[in-house]
Design a protein around this motif. Sequence first.
Motif, PDB file in Angstrom:
ATOM      1  N   PHE A 174       0.838  -1.203   0.000  1.00 28.54           N
ATOM      2  CA  PHE A 174       0.000   0.000   0.000  1.00 28.54           C
ATOM      3  C   PHE A 174       0.871   1.250   0.000  1.00 28.54           C
ATOM      4  O   PHE A 174       1.743   1.394   0.854  1.00 28.54           O
ATOM      5  CB  PHE A 174      -0.913   0.018   1.230  1.00 28.54           C
ATOM      6  N   LEU A 175       0.625   2.135  -0.960  1.00 25.10           N
ATOM      7  CA  LEU A 175       1.284   3.447  -0.988  1.00 25.10           C
ATOM      8  C   LEU A 175       0.237   4.494  -0.639  1.00 25.10           C
ATOM      9  O   LEU A 175      -0.949   4.302  -0.920  1.00 25.10           O
ATOM     10  CB  LEU A 175       1.837   3.740  -2.391  1.00 25.10           C
ATOM     11  N   ASP A 176       0.671   5.616  -0.065  1.00 23.54           N
ATOM     12  CA  ASP A 176      -0.306   6.624   0.356  1.00 23.54           C
ATOM     13  C   ASP A 176      -0.946   7.308  -0.848  1.00 23.54           C
ATOM     14  O   ASP A 176      -0.256   7.694  -1.788  1.00 23.54           O
ATOM     15  CB  ASP A 176       0.371   7.667   1.256  1.00 23.54           C
ATOM     16  N   ALA A 177      -2.289   7.439  -0.796  1.00 22.01           N
ATOM     17  CA  ALA A 177      -2.997   8.123  -1.881  1.00 22.01           C
ATOM     18  C   ALA A 177      -3.382   9.545  -1.498  1.00 22.01           C
ATOM     19  O   ALA A 177      -3.887  10.301  -2.335  1.00 22.01           O
ATOM     20  CB  ALA A 177      -4.246   7.336  -2.267  1.00 22.01           C
ATOM     21  N   GLY A 178      -3.178   9.919  -0.222  1.00 19.84           N
ATOM     22  CA  GLY A 178      -3.449  11.294   0.219  1.00 19.84           C
ATOM     23  C   GLY A 178      -4.890  11.751   0.021  1.00 19.84           C
ATOM     24  O   GLY A 178      -5.151  12.940  -0.144  1.00 19.84           O
ATOM     25  N   HIS A 179      -5.833  10.824   0.044  1.00 18.40           N
ATOM     26  CA  HIS A 179      -7.236  11.144  -0.284  1.00 18.40           C
ATOM     27  C   HIS A 179      -8.092  11.267   0.985  1.00 18.40           C
ATOM     28  O   HIS A 179      -8.714  12.293   1.214  1.00 18.40           O
ATOM     29  CB  HIS A 179      -7.743  10.062  -1.238  1.00 18.40           C
ATOM     30  N   ILE A 180      -8.138  10.215   1.797  1.00 22.90           N
ATOM     31  CA  ILE A 180      -8.736  10.291   3.135  1.00 22.90           C
ATOM     32  C   ILE A 180      -7.832   9.504   4.077  1.00 22.90           C
ATOM     33  O   ILE A 180      -6.897   8.833   3.617  1.00 22.90           O
ATOM     34  CB  ILE A 180     -10.170   9.693   3.217  1.00 22.90           C
ATOM     35  N   LEU A 181      -8.118   9.553   5.364  1.00 20.55           N
ATOM     36  CA  LEU A 181      -7.314   8.812   6.324  1.00 20.55           C
ATOM     37  C   LEU A 181      -7.227   7.337   5.897  1.00 20.55           C
ATOM     38  O   LEU A 181      -8.245   6.709   5.625  1.00 20.55           O
ATOM     39  CB  LEU A 181      -7.950   8.902   7.718  1.00 20.55           C
ATOM     40  N   GLY A 182      -6.023   6.807   5.833  1.00 27.32           N
ATOM     41  CA  GLY A 182      -5.837   5.387   5.492  1.00 27.32           C
ATOM     42  C   GLY A 182      -5.899   5.082   4.010  1.00 27.32           C
ATOM     43  O   GLY A 182      -5.732   3.934   3.595  1.00 27.32           O
ATOM     44  N   SER A 183      -6.139   6.087   3.175  1.00 32.68           N
ATOM     45  CA  SER A 183      -6.319   5.802   1.744  1.00 32.68           C
ATOM     46  C   SER A 183      -5.020   5.342   1.108  1.00 32.68           C
ATOM     47  O   SER A 183      -3.942   5.786   1.480  1.00 32.68           O
ATOM     48  CB  SER A 183      -6.840   7.031   1.006  1.00 32.68           C
ATOM     49  N   SER A 184      -5.162   4.429   0.137  1.00 30.16           N
ATOM     50  CA  SER A 184      -3.951   3.848  -0.447  1.00 30.16           C
ATOM     51  C   SER A 184      -4.068   3.671  -1.948  1.00 30.16           C
ATOM     52  O   SER A 184      -5.155   3.654  -2.514  1.00 30.16           O
ATOM     53  CB  SER A 184      -3.696   2.473   0.176  1.00 30.16           C
ATOM     54  N   GLN A 185      -2.891   3.542  -2.550  1.00 24.14           N
ATOM     55  CA  GLN A 185      -2.776   3.039  -3.915  1.00 24.14           C
ATOM     56  C   GLN A 185      -2.295   1.602  -3.731  1.00 24.14           C
ATOM     57  O   GLN A 185      -1.448   1.343  -2.881  1.00 24.14           O
ATOM     58  CB  GLN A 185      -1.730   3.819  -4.693  1.00 24.14           C
ATOM     59  N   ILE A 186      -2.842   0.702  -4.502  1.00 26.27           N
ATOM     60  CA  ILE A 186      -2.479  -0.702  -4.321  1.00 26.27           C
ATOM     61  C   ILE A 186      -1.462  -1.094  -5.396  1.00 26.27           C
ATOM     62  O   ILE A 186      -1.767  -1.052  -6.595  1.00 26.27           O
ATOM     63  CB  ILE A 186      -3.729  -1.611  -4.401  1.00 26.27           C
ATOM     64  N   GLN A 187      -0.269  -1.445  -4.939  1.00 30.27           N
ATOM     65  CA  GLN A 187       0.770  -1.898  -5.870  1.00 30.27           C
ATOM     66  C   GLN A 187       0.757  -3.425  -5.886  1.00 30.27           C
ATOM     67  O   GLN A 187       0.892  -4.057  -4.845  1.00 30.27           O
ATOM     68  CB  GLN A 187       2.129  -1.379  -5.404  1.00 30.27           C
ATOM     69  N   VAL A 188       0.552  -4.001  -7.067  1.00 33.42           N
ATOM     70  CA  VAL A 188       0.485  -5.460  -7.196  1.00 33.42           C
ATOM     71  C   VAL A 188       1.713  -5.917  -7.980  1.00 33.42           C
ATOM     72  O   VAL A 188       1.907  -5.507  -9.129  1.00 33.42           O
ATOM     73  CB  VAL A 188      -0.794  -5.891  -7.957  1.00 33.42           C
ATOM     74  N   ASP A 189       2.533  -6.761  -7.365  1.00 36.50           N
ATOM     75  CA  ASP A 189       3.720  -7.277  -8.055  1.00 36.50           C
ATOM     76  C   ASP A 189       3.541  -8.750  -8.362  1.00 36.50           C
ATOM     77  O   ASP A 189       3.388  -9.565  -7.453  1.00 36.50           O
ATOM     78  CB  ASP A 189       4.968  -7.072  -7.183  1.00 36.50           C
ATOM     79  N   LEU A 190       3.566  -9.050  -9.653  1.00 38.56           N
ATOM     80  CA  LEU A 190       3.436 -10.443 -10.076  1.00 38.56           C
ATOM     81  C   LEU A 190       4.831 -10.967 -10.404  1.00 38.56           C
ATOM     82  O   LEU A 190       5.541 -10.372 -11.224  1.00 38.56           O
ATOM     83  CB  LEU A 190       2.533 -10.516 -11.309  1.00 38.56           C
ATOM     84  N   ALA A 191       5.220 -12.052  -9.744  1.00 38.83           N
ATOM     85  CA  ALA A 191       6.563 -12.592  -9.940  1.00 38.83           C
ATOM     86  C   ALA A 191       6.698 -13.219 -11.321  1.00 38.83           C
ATOM     87  O   ALA A 191       5.711 -13.558 -11.968  1.00 38.83           O
ATOM     88  CB  ALA A 191       6.861 -13.624  -8.862  1.00 38.83           C
ATOM     89  N   LYS A 192       7.942 -13.391 -11.727  1.00 36.67           N
ATOM     90  CA  LYS A 192       8.238 -14.028 -13.009  1.00 36.67           C
ATOM     91  C   LYS A 192       7.820 -15.500 -12.923  1.00 36.67           C
ATOM     92  O   LYS A 192       7.974 -16.135 -11.897  1.00 36.67           O
ATOM     93  CB  LYS A 192       9.751 -13.934 -13.210  1.00 36.67           C
ATOM     94  N   GLY A 193       7.269 -16.036 -13.969  1.00 36.47           N
ATOM     95  CA  GLY A 193       6.915 -17.451 -13.924  1.00 36.47           C
ATOM     96  C   GLY A 193       6.291 -17.875 -15.225  1.00 36.47           C
ATOM     97  O   GLY A 193       5.654 -17.078 -15.908  1.00 36.47           O
ATOM     98  N   ASP A 194       6.489 -19.160 -15.582  1.00 35.04           N
ATOM     99  CA  ASP A 194       5.891 -19.729 -16.799  1.00 35.04           C
ATOM    100  C   ASP A 194       6.164 -18.879 -18.038  1.00 35.04           C
ATOM    101  O   ASP A 194       5.265 -18.605 -18.838  1.00 35.04           O
ATOM    102  CB  ASP A 194       4.367 -19.869 -16.621  1.00 35.04           C
TER     103      ASP A 194
END
Length: 470
Positions: free
Chosen positions: A157-177
């Motif tokens: 979670f990165l801060d989105a600065g929108h409301i208390l606790g608000s976040s940007q969701i960073q999704v990391d998909l590992a290398k595979g197949d």
Amino acid sequence: MKMTFWGAASTTTGSLHLLEHHGKKIALDCGLFQGRRAEYFTRNKEFPCDPSEVSTLILSHAHIDHTGNVPNFVKQGFKGDIICTHATADLVRLLLLDSAHIQEKDIQFVNKKRARRKEPPLEPLYTIEDAEQCLDMFVGAGYYRPMVVDEELTIKFLDAGHILGSSQIQVDLAKGDGAEPHRLVYSGDIGRSKRVILRNPETPSEVDTLIMESTYGSRESPPFDNLKDDLRDLVNRVAERGGKIIVPAFSVGRTQQIVYQLNVLFNEEAIPRIPIYVDSPLSTNVTAVFRQHPECFNRQTRELLQTDDDVFGFDTLTYIRSVEESIELNKRKGPFMVISASGMCEAGRILHHLRNAIGNPNNCILICGYQAEHTLGRRLVEKQKEVRIFGETHELKAEVKVLNGFSGHADKEELREYAFRVEERSGGRLRKIYLVHGEEEARKDLAEWINTHLKARAILPQRGESFDIN
Ligand SMILES: [Zn+2]
Ligand SMILES: [Zn+2]
């Protein structure tokens, strides 16, 4: 990885985005769709995907258009973890119970009408009991802490600065197949820079795919600098003529921002020490959650906490819970200020205060949030000569003042700047920006700007549209 946009595609409410990889389904947000009543029920009741097949639900922030349908999602079979920041988890608890209460009340009203027409009663979208059911499923996470969702997928979670606790969701998909690692960022709702209390929205880096909000893609908001001065002038002016200031405000964010600003103005002795009342049990509870989460505050607020141990309280401020105390306020003579819900003057205690204050030109109604069409708040902003409150006609004689700078959403320039900076920090990796959470005109404007000024391409997904992301 596949992404399907099920909500907030060409509209701003009902956020629901579904991520699929290796047969697993992960939902980003699960908000209430708000619209006409008939559509409201079907759209919210019937999920386009089977909730029991979704393994994890991740929430960007506590606003109801991002979380309000969680009880229904659980009722219809979702059994996984609901992951969000700690502050979001605490706020969602309050907001879902409040939302369930509204659903129950609302359906009673609808069913009375239906009974008169001899139609069978409807069930509420969800009940307080349903809302309580899902509260155990929340898993809180700190900002920047990598959370392993499964062996291939990590979120942060990165801060989105929108409301208390608000976040940007960073999704990391590992290398595979044979697939390369991939970073997807869902911006959630992006806040404004240089606001009181909260930090500025962060800029994610090394992003391959961005899903971005576009609420104010075609609108500019006034700067904050004037806000404090405008509030100071208004309080001084109305206090001098002995009037009351009635402030309809949303419980999350807006109320705390006003209280914080008043606290600063009092400390600076820039306004007289008139009594201030926060008259809303939900706002009072939400403010308590704010106090518990200084980890979400910006540096200025943290520094202020070293000399002022309660930035949401001062000696002339009273938080009111009971109905009796609320009614008592109507007998009081000005000057004083009441901050109360609801923010658009559609329901709640604010209506009593408005009815009481509206006919006297010494009083002032301070509007500090967006007022949707067909709401009493909008009629007040339009300064209509007469308005109806509780079925009675009232002449609008009180002053109406609009302060727009409190908005929690990045405006046109700030959204463009955000997209620009993400691309700049992604070293040529960013290829696609999917625009969600905006009316058609707003997201088209933003898309046009992106396609003209950036290398990444803007995509405007329609509801139910899927994309391969890799
Ligand atoms: Zn929001
Ligand atoms: Zn939103």
